[in-house]
Enzyme design. Structure first.
Site, short mmCIF file in Angstrom:
data_model
loop_
_atom_site.label_atom_id
_atom_site.label_comp_id
_atom_site.label_asym_id
_atom_site.label_seq_id
_atom_site.Cartn_x
_atom_site.Cartn_y
_atom_site.Cartn_z
N THR A 48 0.95 -1.06 0.18
CA THR A 48 0.00 0.07 0.05
C THR A 48 0.86 1.32 -0.01
O THR A 48 0.60 2.07 -0.64
CB THR A 48 -1.14 0.14 1.27
OG1 THR A 48 -1.79 -1.21 1.20
CG2 THR A 48 -1.91 1.14 1.25
N CYS A 49 2.04 1.39 0.92
CA CYS A 49 2.92 2.32 0.71
C CYS A 49 3.43 2.69 -0.80
O CYS A 49 3.62 3.68 -0.97
CB CYS A 49 3.96 1.98 1.79
SG CYS A 49 3.40 1.95 3.45
#
Length: 162
Positions: A48-49
């Protein structure tokens, strides 16, 4: 206690890796007399980062500049080497986002943004947050309230608040 609007950014040492090797950066120097964005995330290279959080600030860099933001800093509880490798992979610096490692987690703890996710093998990591600071004072702050979600702390959402 977590940082809030009106609080001062705590001074801590963060790290980057560049052509001169490991370089220590003081947060007090980063924010003094300037309008900056700081955003924290759990881990360099995580799904997600890499797919959502960091790219949202890379996309919105110019829009933040139009609002008077001088620099955007991404901070993660990683070392400077890891952050430099992630930068190389993502092209963050070319997009105007500086990646800094909070290797000891001291800055993250001083903000009150630390968390553990034992099931995922993550300990002493940073919650997702995004803030604007002017001359070291927090003027806007977004924090994710649910783990595993990246909605309130993306660049576009922080821009809506400015």
């Amino acid at each position: 206690m977590a940082i809030k609007v009106g609080d001062r950014i705590p001074d801590a040492t963060l790290y980057t890796f560049n052509e001169n090797g490991i370089e220590a950066v003081q947060t007090a120097d980063m924010v003094k007399g300037r309008k900056v964005v700081l955003f924290g995330l759990p881990a360099a290279f995580s799904r997600t980062c890499s797919a959502a959080h960091l790219p949202s600030f890379m996309r919105t860099r110019d829009a933040f500049a139009e609002k008077g933001v001088e620099d955007i800093y991404c901070i993660s509880v990683n070392d400077g080497f890891t952050m430099a490798a992630w930068d190389k992979d993502m092209g963050a610096a070319e997009a105007g986002v500086t990646l800094l490692g909070d290797a000891s987690g001291d800055f993250t703890r001083a903000l009150g943004m630390e968390f553990d996710f034992p099931q995922g093998g993550m300990f002493g990591r940073s919650k997702r947050y995004a803030l604007v600071a002017e001359d070291g004072v927090v003027t806007h702050l977004n924090e994710e309230v649910q783990g595993g979600v990246c909605e309130l702390t993306v660049g576009e959402k922080l821009l809506e608040n400015l």
